[in-house]
Design a protein around this motif. Sequence first.
Motif, PDB file in Angstrom:
ATOM      1  N   UNK B  20      19.217  82.550  81.514  1.00  0.00           N
ATOM      2  CA  UNK B  20      20.244  82.045  81.112  1.00  0.00           C
ATOM      3  C   UNK B  20      21.368  82.359  79.918  1.00  0.00           C
ATOM      4  N   UNK B  21      22.250  81.711  79.228  1.00  0.00           N
ATOM      5  CA  UNK B  21      23.073  82.396  78.374  1.00  0.00           C
ATOM      6  C   UNK B  21      22.342  81.314  77.564  1.00  0.00           C
ATOM      7  N   UNK B  22      20.971  81.445  76.766  1.00  0.00           N
ATOM      8  CA  UNK B  22      20.815  79.754  76.369  1.00  0.00           C
ATOM      9  C   UNK B  22      21.771  80.223  74.882  1.00  0.00           C
ATOM     10  N   UNK B  57      31.563  75.919  73.234  1.00  0.00           N
ATOM     11  CA  UNK B  57      30.460  77.286  73.459  1.00  0.00           C
ATOM     12  C   UNK B  57      31.476  77.179  75.472  1.00  0.00           C
ATOM     13  N   UNK B  58      32.571  76.502  75.546  1.00  0.00           N
ATOM     14  CA  UNK B  58      33.280  76.784  76.748  1.00  0.00           C
ATOM     15  C   UNK B  58      34.519  76.576  76.337  1.00  0.00           C
ATOM     16  N   UNK B  78      31.227  88.162  85.446  1.00  0.00           N
ATOM     17  CA  UNK B  78      30.883  87.104  84.778  1.00  0.00           C
ATOM     18  C   UNK B  78      29.308  87.329  84.060  1.00  0.00           C
ATOM     19  N   UNK B  79      29.130  86.021  83.865  1.00  0.00           N
ATOM     20  CA  UNK B  79      28.247  86.325  82.608  1.00  0.00           C
ATOM     21  C   UNK B  79      27.610  85.243  83.061  1.00  0.00           C
ATOM     22  N   UNK B  80      26.270  85.393  82.827  1.00  0.00           N
ATOM     23  CA  UNK B  80      24.767  84.046  83.284  1.00  0.00           C
ATOM     24  C   UNK B  80      25.364  82.265  83.049  1.00  0.00           C
ATOM     25  N   UNK B  81      24.615  81.699  83.683  1.00  0.00           N
ATOM     26  CA  UNK B  81      24.939  80.552  83.462  1.00  0.00           C
ATOM     27  C   UNK B  81      24.886  80.075  82.114  1.00  0.00           C
ATOM     28  N   UNK B  82      25.294  79.296  81.490  1.00  0.00           N
ATOM     29  CA  UNK B  82      24.779  78.750  80.207  1.00  0.00           C
ATOM     30  C   UNK B  82      23.737  77.702  80.063  1.00  0.00           C
ATOM     31  N   UNK B  83      22.696  77.678  79.154  1.00  0.00           N
ATOM     32  CA  UNK B  83      21.870  76.678  78.822  1.00  0.00           C
ATOM     33  C   UNK B  83      22.208  76.021  77.300  1.00  0.00           C
ATOM     34  N   UNK B  84      22.525  75.400  77.014  1.00  0.00           N
ATOM     35  CA  UNK B  84      23.048  75.059  76.117  1.00  0.00           C
ATOM     36  C   UNK B  84      22.275  73.596  75.624  1.00  0.00           C
ATOM     37  N   UNK B  85      21.825  73.443  74.158  1.00  0.00           N
ATOM     38  CA  UNK B  85      20.897  72.421  73.961  1.00  0.00           C
ATOM     39  C   UNK B  85      21.294  72.087  72.569  1.00  0.00           C
ATOM     40  N   UNK B 112      36.404  76.151  82.972  1.00  0.00           N
ATOM     41  CA  UNK B 112      35.192  76.177  83.456  1.00  0.00           C
ATOM     42  C   UNK B 112      34.875  77.442  84.133  1.00  0.00           C
ATOM     43  N   UNK B 113      34.901  78.318  84.324  1.00  0.00           N
ATOM     44  CA  UNK B 113      34.277  79.039  84.126  1.00  0.00           C
ATOM     45  C   UNK B 113      33.147  80.181  83.937  1.00  0.00           C
ATOM     46  N   UNK B 114      32.767  79.007  82.748  1.00  0.00           N
ATOM     47  CA  UNK B 114      31.609  78.631  81.402  1.00  0.00           C
ATOM     48  C   UNK B 114      31.209  77.350  81.596  1.00  0.00           C
ATOM     49  N   UNK B 115      32.225  76.539  81.958  1.00  0.00           N
ATOM     50  CA  UNK B 115      31.385  74.516  82.047  1.00  0.00           C
ATOM     51  C   UNK B 115      30.837  74.832  83.287  1.00  0.00           C
ATOM     52  N   UNK B 116      31.175  75.714  84.165  1.00  0.00           N
ATOM     53  CA  UNK B 116      31.080  75.300  85.768  1.00  0.00           C
ATOM     54  C   UNK B 116      29.377  76.010  85.753  1.00  0.00           C
ATOM     55  N   UNK B 117      28.139  74.835  86.413  1.00  0.00           N
ATOM     56  CA  UNK B 117      26.736  75.397  86.602  1.00  0.00           C
ATOM     57  C   UNK B 117      25.797  75.872  85.009  1.00  0.00           C
TER      58      UNK B 117
END
Lengths: 678, 325
Positions: B20-22, B57-58, B78-85, B112-117
Amino acid sequence: MKRTFTVCPYCGTGCMFYLLSDGNRLVGVEPSRNHPVSRGGLCVKGWNAFSFVGHPDRLTVPLVRKDGELVPVSWDEALARVVSGLRSVQGRYGKDSIMFASSAKATNEENFLLMKLARRVFGTNNIDHCARLCHSSTVVGLAETFGSGAMTNSIDCIDKADLIFVIGSNTTEQHPLIGTRIINAAKRGAKLIVADNRVIRLARHADSHLRHKNGSDVALLSGMMQVIISEGLENRAFIDSRTEGYHEFAESVREWTPERAASFTGLSAAEISDAARQYAAAGSAMIFYSMGITQHTHGVDNVRCIANLAMLTGNVGREGTGVNPLRGQNNVQGGCDMGALPDLYSGYQKVADPSVRLKFEKAWGGALLPATPGLPLTLAMNAAARGDLKGMFIMGENPLISDPDQAHVLAALQSLELLVVQDIFLTETAQLADVVLPAACFAEKDGSFTNTERRIQLLKKAVEPPGEAKADWEIICGVAAAAGFYGMKYENTSGIMAEIASLTPIYAGVSHRRLPLAGLQWPCTDADHPGTPILHRERFSRGLGKFVPVTYRPPAETPDDAYPFVLTTGRTYFHWHTGSMTRRTHLLDREENRAFVEMNPDDATKLGIKGGERAVVSSRRGEITVFTKLTDVVPPGVLFMPFHFAEGAANALTNNELDPESHIPEFKVSAVRVRRAG
Amino acid sequence: MKTVIPDRLQEFFIGFTDEFEVKVPVLTTEGERVFASPFDGPPALSGGALAAKPTAVFFPQQDGVISIGSEGLLHASSAKPLFVAGFTPRDLLCLRFIDRFFAEGYRDDIYFSRRKGALIAAVSGFSGASGGFVPLSGGACDLEFVFDGAVWIVVPYSEPGKRIAARIPDDAADDALAALLEKSGGCVDEDAAIIQAASKLLLNEMVPDRFWDSVAESCIQCTGCNLVCPTCTCFGVQDWRYPDRVERSRMWDSCQLEGFMREASGHNPLGTEGLRTRRRIHHKLAADRTKWGEISCFLCGRCDAACPTGIGIVAVSRMIVERFS
């Protein structure tokens, strides 16, 4: 995503924020809650400060004029052209036939280096910067009365003041975060007196709003001081123990009864008396002022009056008091501190003092440095227009739009045999240049800026400059090297600061290592010195504070039948100076995208002019067409124009009359007429 | 029950950076808590809502829309999916609100390109400002980090959240979590009552124009209230022409700006400072309530913290209730 904690490029408030970057592209800004100035807030320019950096108009390669056209060349060719051009002019017309204009947008390190380049490499004291146009009156007036021409107190003092007197400063628009502190002070119960004939936002929060006539500040302030003395409200203990020259001064204001002052200012005697009593009664009172005080042919006298008023009531040297000139550009304080001035080295050390010169000569390799003070910027432009000055090196300034009497400036710049402009965009001035050197902007270099409260703060590089553009300090060192001087080689800007500290007593304790987060307020005289939030605590910088008598003089040009309106110029909230950055910032330019003149609706009705239509404004110097904005902000008989717009340049109209001591132009009073266009 | 001790948080989050992109709250050298990579500094989950809005972030301040070069349309990689804490439970409500906003009608592909997943992790428990208690989210996220004063209890909700939590061994009984859940149920938010009351007064048109004019006197149009608001979604668009391409980008806009609603004719339905100030509050507390069935202020506190003159939405709502109830 990367964050870089750095300093806002706009006003002298000195907010710091995070620049957000994605690769080499800036994508946003985040405020800082911990920074002592910004406290989690920013103004609209700060929030958008990243936006112009990647603009396609950025200069990316050096340009040299060939066959009338600016064409790309190598750095080596451009620098060689600069050096040979300057040397050629000096060879034919003398060392002082060239002028260096430094920049209040450049860092301390860069201002210091340009000063060194002018004095050490090219042997002239002809160096100055735009402080000449904004606070040169302050530097002269406060140096004479207090011994230091800088803001005496800190922004945090606003939270402690019982009364705040704002004169000639539209603070919420020009120093927005300082303006909000003043609004908050008024909300908590501090008294607020605003003297400004425009109904600025602070006036809406004021206990007293004095709409005195443009250019009548000396009369207003003298009237207030006369009331204080005649009613026995002066601070005797402070006057006796901390000042000199009181009796002569008191005698000089004796004639300024409130009734007499009223006749000059257009105020009532009661308004003047009331303001005087409120100011004198406050336990701690701060004065804030800016261009409304300084940009007059009697700018130094205005500053003297303010200093006299503060000393008269003992409002100096304590928390919540002081004389607080708000410096306009983000590093105009630093530009002055670094000696980008024709008569001073860094730290306000006099060029004319042999011991000072000897110190700099030793540090800079032994060559004799010029002993005679150089030309102020405004006199240099006049000299060029006369044909007495032949070369100019301008770093980060756009005088064709910012200086008074545009036709005069254009003629002066066109008469030069060599014009070098170092900037981030091809400004209107750069378009006239023989050599254009592409510079890095604030986000693309390291260094330090000094804000209005003398706070030296660290600027950090967030992204690389576009193309072949370089930081100003690197370019200056390149010019020095091309000129055969090898005493200007630095690994980085902290090395330059080390040299500054070694030669500048008020910066002696400053190093980049000590600057993160909150910086240091000068004087900072050794490595352990914590900085100085409040000046003149126990004694004034000059010893005793000096009362200086002042004689009233009217503005150089007053309205008459041919030119019946007073024109006053300035800035707006959304734009910055000549617009090179803000007019390339989408949201800011959308807010105000055309030149305009503020006019009172009563005047408009009389002239048959409607709001939003085009009007022709003319003075003895020129004529422009702008859009009208009808508003009660300006009183009848007064027009206000910002100087941001090249297509409706307010400075085509302004008057190039100068204060005799500070050589500041009278931007705040010109006589003009206006008619409906078409 | 799965727990992570504070000293292991950085290592924990770094463990997901391959996949992920954390983004996680970290402490900068200036002492600020910001959303950043766990490589950028020590995690700082405690301390309450971050100054910046987490929805950035999105939906970042400036974002590419399209780039057209000589070789045709250029797409961002496209980047890795985000993991946002780091979303507080109130931030989660904001996220739900703008997810719906960007999905309805013309679906916003850039958002949604960032939000999805993306994986969303909430932060609650004794993690508020000065150690204050933040009620648990109730599950409107993939997983939640609940601070009990000593360790972070990791509570997974969704399947992706469970995959994250699966990397942590069970090491304690569930009693602590149960106690924190019970404490959450007893929390009362006075500010919620204030904005609900202000909302009713606005819907009933009990707030006169002169009130908005008086509030606007203190507004310097910094736009900070909009720019830190997680449910503000307005943006402007600009086109920049480079020698080899044209780039269209969008950037956060603000209804506090005069140009925001100015028409080409010059007419402006929000032509005064008072009207614009009214709009800022009215939109959240009345217009959105009518359109979406709920107030779109979820009391994250950011505009009240960022406003230099103290006229954030809760402060203004309090004035409304005090003066017009």
